[in-house]
Design an enzyme around this catalytic site. Structure first.
Site, PDB file in Angstrom:
ATOM      1  N   ASP A  36       0.908  -1.059   0.256  1.00  0.00           N
ATOM      2  CA  ASP A  36       0.187  -0.005   0.032  1.00  0.00           C
ATOM      3  C   ASP A  36       1.063   1.387   0.130  1.00  0.00           C
ATOM      4  O   ASP A  36      -0.160   2.141  -0.416  1.00  0.00           O
ATOM      5  CB  ASP A  36      -1.411  -0.038   0.796  1.00  0.00           C
ATOM      6  CG  ASP A  36      -2.181  -1.080   1.279  1.00  0.00           C
ATOM      7  OD1 ASP A  36      -2.139  -1.737   1.039  1.00  0.00           O
ATOM      8  OD2 ASP A  36      -3.123  -0.590   0.518  1.00  0.00           O
TER       9      ASP A  36
HETATM   10  O1  MRU Z   1      -7.514  -2.913   2.793  1.00  0.00           O
HETATM   11  P1  MRU Z   1      -7.249  -3.244   1.009  1.00  0.00           P
HETATM   12  O2  MRU Z   1      -8.140  -4.852   0.540  1.00  0.00           O
HETATM   13  O3  MRU Z   1      -7.186  -2.303   0.417  1.00  0.00           O
HETATM   14  O4  MRU Z   1      -5.911  -3.714   1.547  1.00  0.00           O
HETATM   15  C1  MRU Z   1      -5.383  -4.365   0.221  1.00  0.00           C
HETATM   16  C2  MRU Z   1      -3.818  -4.733   0.415  1.00  0.00           C
HETATM   17  O5  MRU Z   1      -3.624  -4.722   1.363  1.00  0.00           O
HETATM   18  C3  MRU Z   1      -2.867  -5.065  -1.078  1.00  0.00           C
HETATM   19  O6  MRU Z   1      -2.212  -5.735  -0.374  1.00  0.00           O
HETATM   20  C4  MRU Z   1      -2.590  -3.998  -1.329  1.00  0.00           C
HETATM   21  O7  MRU Z   1      -3.754  -2.760  -1.577  1.00  0.00           O
HETATM   22  C5  MRU Z   1      -1.634  -4.309  -2.598  1.00  0.00           C
HETATM   23  S1  MRU Z   1      -2.967  -4.569  -3.863  1.00  0.00           S
HETATM   24  C6  MRU Z   1      -2.277  -4.624  -5.271  1.00  0.00           C
END
Ligand code: MRU
Length: 380
Positions: A261
């Site tokens: 993220d």
């Molecule tokens: O809370 P989320 O489902 O948005 O978290 C997503 C993640 O942590 C993913 O690993 C990250 O965003 C990478 S998506 C290509």
């Protein structure tokens, strides 16, 4: 099943799952809260709908939320034929809406990165255009380009990652790879990042098995990644988050690959809660741990992961089943701590797989992500 190979996410994607269905004037988002049992697309008519869809996890995954946010505003302004303001009015309207969209979820840098880039496009358009309509036109084109670019960048991540992993493969049999959360077509404009690497390994006949964690409390792994793996007919096994260490101890994991993220300049990486403990387990068992992410997930303004803002989500995600969407399962009155992400220090990461190549460490515990990015810009 949510199949769509005809919308504008880059044409020839084949029958992959699509969370974002867009054409000029219309945005539909696959409601990921309902997967894998129901396939429902929600119409997103403006930035407010986009903000709510991101906050409520209709759409999630760092690249997908950035693109969905940008496109929700594109749809809103596509209906602005009668806008009577000046070019500056149009620019401040767009900038205000972008700031609002960025406030939906704090951890993924892709969202603020997209907003910054779109604001630059808006400023350039103001400098050269005389009509508000041209500002909106420039905005829509730039937002639409982000959708296309993300698919191309994911495919490059898949290709670089698969090549790199095969090169560093110790055994002669196929690789068994563990992943966490959902980083596939559903988390991006298409194809995926860490899951894109797994897909590429599978396509190249180099994958023995993918393991996906449940990813509690929201179950992105069991609901979404498992769904994608089954859909793609990739040999795969679902494990409880707490089974990862035992699986590694049995020698059944050759590599761990996760998404990101936000990646700080030294390589510290924020990703779904539980990523850090997987990295610790991998280190203990001598298993390489990789991050796969587009450069839009890199935040060079942060020298380390210490300053990454970690989103804390509703207690209900733990108190109730199905990540808060089902019936109560926890004791009433218990207090809850529910961080959605954690930060894995760079020293636990063996490589960062990007669409421009793999960032490796040069003998130290940290990555020089800045040097990698500047080199690409031809600035050093
Ligand atoms: O809370 P989320 O489902 O948005 O978290 C997503 C993640 O942590 C993913 O690993 C990250 O965003 C990478 S998506 C290509």
């Amino acid at each position: 099943m949510a199949l769509d190979s005809s919308s504008s996410n880059g044409g020839n994607m084949g029958a992959t799952l699509q969370s974002i269905c867009y054409e000029r004037g219309s945005l539909r988002l696959l409601d990921q809260r309902k997967l894998p049992l129901e396939t429902v697309y929600l119409d997103i008519k403006d930035a407010t709908d986009g903000w709510n869809a991101i906050k409520d996890m209709v759409v999630r995954g760092a690249p997908a939320i950035a693109i969905a946010a940008a496109l929700s505003l594109a749809v809103e302004v596509s209906h602005f034929d009668a806008f009577s303001g000046t070019t500056n009015d149009a620019a401040s309207f767009l900038a205000g809406k972008l700031d609002y969209l960025v406030s939906s979820r704090p951890t993924a840098v892709n969202l603020s990165d997209a907003a910054t880039k779109l604001k630059e496009v808006i400023s350039d358009a103001v400098a050269s255009a005389s009509k508000a309509k041209s500002i909106f036109q420039a905005y829509m084109e730039a937002a639409e380009l982000m959708l296309k670019d993300d698919v191309a960048s994911n495919k490059a991540i898949g290709s670089y990652g698969a090549t790199f992993l095969k090169l560093h493969q110790k055994s002669s049999k196929g690789l068994s790879v563990l992943t966490h959360c959902n980083t596939g077509s559903l988390a991006t404009a298409g194809y995926g990042t860490a899951l894109g690497v797994i897909r590429a390994l599978h396509m190249e006949g180099a994958l023995e098995r993918a393991y996906c964690t449940e990813t509690r409390p929201f179950n992105q792994g069991s609901r979404l990644t498992a769904f994608e793996l089954v859909h793609e007919r990739i040999p795969a096994t679902l494990i409880a988050d707490s089974a990862a260490a035992a699986l590694m101890k049995e020698g059944r994991v050759d590599a761990v690959i996760v998404g990101a993220d936000r990646v700080a300049a030294n390589g510290d990486t924020a990703n779904k809660i539980g990523t850090y403990s997987l990295a610790l387990c991998a280190r203990h068992h001598g298993i390489p741990f990789y991050v796969a992410a587009p450069l839009t997930s890199v935040d060079l303004s942060l020298s380390s992961g210490q300053d990454i803002v970690i989103e804390e989500r509703s207690a209900k995600e733990l108190l109730n089943s199905r990540g808060g969407l089902g019936e109560q399962v926890a004791a009433s009155g218990i207090s809850v701590w529910n961080p959605a992400f954690d930060v894995t220090p760079a020293n636990l990461i063996a490589g960062i797989i990007t669409e421009k190549g793999v960032i490796a460490k040069k003998g130290s515990d940290a990555f020089d992500v800045k040097a990698f990015a500047l080199q690409l810009d031809g600035k050093c």
